[in-house]
Design a protein around this motif. Sequence first.
Motif, mmCIF file in Angstrom:
data_model
loop_
_atom_site.group_PDB
_atom_site.id
_atom_site.type_symbol
_atom_site.label_atom_id
_atom_site.label_comp_id
_atom_site.label_asym_id
_atom_site.label_seq_id
_atom_site.Cartn_x
_atom_site.Cartn_y
_atom_site.Cartn_z
ATOM 1 N N LYS A 1 -14.087 -19.426 52.476
ATOM 2 C CA LYS A 1 -14.509 -18.177 51.908
ATOM 3 C C LYS A 1 -15.918 -17.334 51.645
ATOM 4 C CE LYS A 1 -14.053 -18.080 47.016
ATOM 5 N NZ LYS A 1 -12.666 -17.953 45.472
ATOM 6 N N GLU A 2 -16.529 -17.383 51.429
ATOM 7 C CA GLU A 2 -18.262 -17.542 51.298
ATOM 8 C C GLU A 2 -18.354 -17.289 52.384
ATOM 9 O OE1 GLU A 2 -17.795 -20.679 50.325
ATOM 10 O OE2 GLU A 2 -17.633 -20.285 47.668
ATOM 11 N N VAL A 3 -17.886 -16.738 53.873
ATOM 12 C CA VAL A 3 -18.446 -16.684 54.791
ATOM 13 C C VAL A 3 -17.687 -14.823 54.880
ATOM 14 C CG1 VAL A 3 -18.810 -17.284 57.280
ATOM 15 C CG2 VAL A 3 -19.958 -19.287 55.665
ATOM 16 N N LYS A 4 -16.499 -15.745 55.188
ATOM 17 C CA LYS A 4 -15.201 -15.054 54.875
ATOM 18 C C LYS A 4 -15.766 -13.646 54.124
ATOM 19 C CE LYS A 4 -11.178 -17.981 56.793
ATOM 20 N NZ LYS A 4 -10.192 -18.240 56.515
ATOM 21 N N GLN A 5 -16.071 -13.774 53.541
ATOM 22 C CA GLN A 5 -16.508 -12.336 52.306
ATOM 23 C C GLN A 5 -17.627 -11.450 52.498
ATOM 24 O OE1 GLN A 5 -16.539 -14.139 48.162
ATOM 25 N NE2 GLN A 5 -14.695 -13.928 48.030
ATOM 26 N N VAL B 1 -17.301 -6.772 64.338
ATOM 27 C CA VAL B 1 -19.020 -7.444 64.795
ATOM 28 C C VAL B 1 -18.769 -8.476 63.612
ATOM 29 C CG1 VAL B 1 -19.255 -5.426 65.621
ATOM 30 C CG2 VAL B 1 -19.834 -5.773 63.114
ATOM 31 N N GLY B 2 -19.359 -9.416 64.312
ATOM 32 C CA GLY B 2 -20.050 -10.793 63.260
ATOM 33 C C GLY B 2 -21.251 -10.844 62.196
ATOM 34 N N SER B 3 -21.420 -10.855 61.436
ATOM 35 C CA SER B 3 -22.987 -10.983 60.458
ATOM 36 C C SER B 3 -24.093 -11.964 60.910
ATOM 37 C CB SER B 3 -22.332 -12.081 59.429
ATOM 38 O OG SER B 3 -21.349 -10.539 58.202
ATOM 39 N N GLU B 4 -24.972 -10.936 60.753
ATOM 40 C CA GLU B 4 -26.333 -11.703 61.264
ATOM 41 C C GLU B 4 -27.461 -12.618 60.305
ATOM 42 O OE1 GLU B 4 -27.960 -11.152 65.378
ATOM 43 O OE2 GLU B 4 -25.840 -10.897 65.966
ATOM 44 N N ILE B 5 -28.371 -12.538 60.370
ATOM 45 C CA ILE B 5 -29.128 -13.039 59.092
ATOM 46 C C ILE B 5 -29.908 -13.925 59.854
ATOM 47 C CG2 ILE B 5 -29.245 -14.122 56.944
ATOM 48 C CD1 ILE B 5 -26.427 -14.309 56.449
ATOM 49 N N THR B 6 -31.639 -13.023 59.656
ATOM 50 C CA THR B 6 -32.523 -13.857 60.441
ATOM 51 C C THR B 6 -33.954 -14.087 59.284
ATOM 52 O OG1 THR B 6 -32.393 -13.142 62.571
ATOM 53 C CG2 THR B 6 -34.821 -13.438 62.037
ATOM 54 N N ALA B 7 -34.354 -14.963 59.228
ATOM 55 C CA ALA B 7 -35.526 -15.682 58.446
ATOM 56 C C ALA B 7 -36.908 -16.232 58.806
ATOM 57 C CB ALA B 7 -34.701 -16.195 57.315
#
Length: 873
Positions: free
Chosen positions: A57-61, A69-75
């Motif tokens: 659920k945390e990812v879907k929200q 589109v897809g969510s992207e995260i870079t660190a």
Amino acid sequence: MKLHRLVLSNFRGVAHREIEFPDHGVVVVCGANEIGKSSMIEALDLLLEAKDRSTKKEVKQVKPTHADVGSEITAEISTGPYRFVYRKRFHKQYETELTLLTPSREQLTGDEAHDRVRAILAETVDTELWRAQRVLQAASTAAVDLSGCDALSRALDIAAGEVAASAAGESSLIERIDAEYARYFTPTGRPTGEWAAAISRLAAAEEEVARCAAAVAEVDERVRRHASLTEQLAELAQHQARAQHRHATAQAAADKIAVLTEKHHQAQLVAAAAAATSAAATKAHTERLRLRTEFDTRAATVAALDAEARQSADAAARVRADVAAADAAMDQAACVRAAAQRRAESARRILEQLGDRDESERLSARLARIDALMGDRDRVNDELGAVAVTEELERRIEDAAAAVDRARSRLALICATLEFTAAAEIELATGGQRVSLSAGESWSMTVTDSTAVEVPGVLTARVIPAATAIDAQAEYAAAQTELTAALGAAGVADLAAARRAAQQRRDLENSHEQLNAIIAGLCGEDQVDELRCRLARLRAGHSTHSDLAAMDISAARAELEAAEAACAAADAECETRRRVAASVAREFAEVSTRATALQTKVATHRAELDAVSDRLARERASVSDEDLAAAADDERRAAQIAERRVAELAEQLAAAAPDMAAAELAEATEQVEVLRIRHSEVVRALHEVSVELAVFGTEGRQSKLDTAEAERERAAGEYTRVRRRARAAELLRLVMARHRDVTRLRYVEPFRAELLRLGRLVFGSTFDVDIDSELRIRSRTLDGCTVPYESLSGGAKEQLGILVRLAGATLVAKEDTVPVLIDDALGFADPERLARMGEVFDVVGAHGQVIVLTCTPARYDDVQSAHRIELCG
């Protein structure tokens, strides 16, 4: 751990954002509400913890609602020796990329990259500290829990003077102890796992034993009922015989009254006939003609009645023979039934004796096992007697050895060490010892007592240690003396031997307890002497029946069943014969009564015929009135005689009490019928009980009871073993928890000192706090007024929460630091407190990263070293 760069794309309402963070200091990231400040923390968590194709659920929200589109995260993160760039795309075209920059460049993708990052974080980051070092909007006033942070524990260990690795080792040990405790108990202390299973198994075994015992008791009750019904049947047979005799007596009395009644009736007829003859004298001629006709008719009637009477007599003779045959058959059936009953009783006694034999064998095996276990227990007692190291001596030796170690460590810290380096070849003398040194060679010695060092022919130097060193040496010598005395009292050479002997004693005591528990389980509620006496009685009874040794209990049961079946068949046959005899007897009584009645009737009719014949002869002889008158006179006298005869018979009939005789016959008949019905009911009930016993005999209820009792013994043994392990794990957990609490108390002081240092910058010099062993604030003292933490205002709780996290950040080692994340905090602080909190941020910023997310950047204007980042929508 340090965060250098964070990039979000299509994350909730954030289309694209890239932020670079300095390596040290306070970073204030400011922006309007709902611009996505808190989403940065959420994105960092998802990047480090969730897989790219996760459906949680945390990812879907976090998926944007306005675009497919897809969510992207870079660190870009550095931790320990590693620095890497980590990127993930969720929701569509899943992708995970990892680029390791140091210590060596490496590139990974997919699950391999995810697993590698998880391994790096597990190796270099204290995840509990990473979670604790956050101040979130929803829980800014909640108490901070730093008790599970290994990095902080190591830092506090060092600050308290302990070995840094001890906390990790202790934490691992506590985890293993908790895991062992979890095998037997739930977190709330209720039984679970093996312990709950052992309890359930013992309860189930007890319930099964009770059920099987009830089933065996049911069989015993049916056996008792069968015996009772058999006795009732015998009693009913006796009652029936007496009732039949009473009925026969009443019937005989009734028959006698019937004869008297018939005679009275005949006398009345004779009297009436005489009266009629006297009255008819005047009609002699007419009467003479009627008498001739009557004579012929009565003669024919007498002949017919006489023939019928002879036939009835013949029938009575035949039925009398049948009665004798039925009585003989009934007697024979009674003999057969008695023989069947004797056979069943014999088979029942043999079966009971075989049961005693089997019980004797089981009891003998049980006592043999108990004797073997008692022998083992005696052997363990002998071995325990040979072990000289008691618990008191063990504690004394351990305390003495610890005292020796402490004295040695103190002596090594306090005593001075003299080091000599020869510039040329020289010889030294000290304490009777001579040491030759060549040029450039060094020699050293530890001074624990007044010592003289002499260069022969040149000088003598005396080194006198301080009083503290002398006291330490005396303490060390006293500790050595106490250790030697304790080892001597225990009869062992050294500490290792004493520990081995103590362990041997504990093992023997555990074995002794186990043997006692097993013996108690085997004995149950019985004493061993009682079991032996019972076995002796069984063997004595078995010896008197030595001919049963070769018999099989199943054959004995089969013989008992056959005997009982034969007994039931004999009972049925006897009852059949009895009913036949009763029927034949009734038939004989009816035929006899009929024959008697016919004979009486024949006699009556013959008398009447004779009377008519006499009258006819007399009338024929009459030729004149005088003769006729004489005849009339004779007839009158005959009528008077007949009347007297009637009166006499009436008196006899009244004396016989016909009403009472009839009542007695009716009552006797009713009693016979009642007993017959009762006899039938008892026979039917006895048959039903016999059928039930036959069914019970095929169910093996006693063997099931034996099996259930054996299972209960096994369950009780397992229950005892598991309970011992469970209680040991519980005790160990309690002891380790107590030890951990004592250890954590040493953490409190350095942590409290750092918290006081930072807190007094905010609250003033009178600020003080009370910290528990879990590093939680219990109360705050200000200007001499102490207030429990729960009673503080929301602003004070929020400020203390930030101070606790900042104190933890300053205490942890450099390689263990993690960023402190503060999300929109200090909303409850007044301007003066905000200014002082700014000083604290400046102090802590020099030690690591502090990232502040806020929609009100003015709160942090007093943070002089802050690096500010403005977020734009």
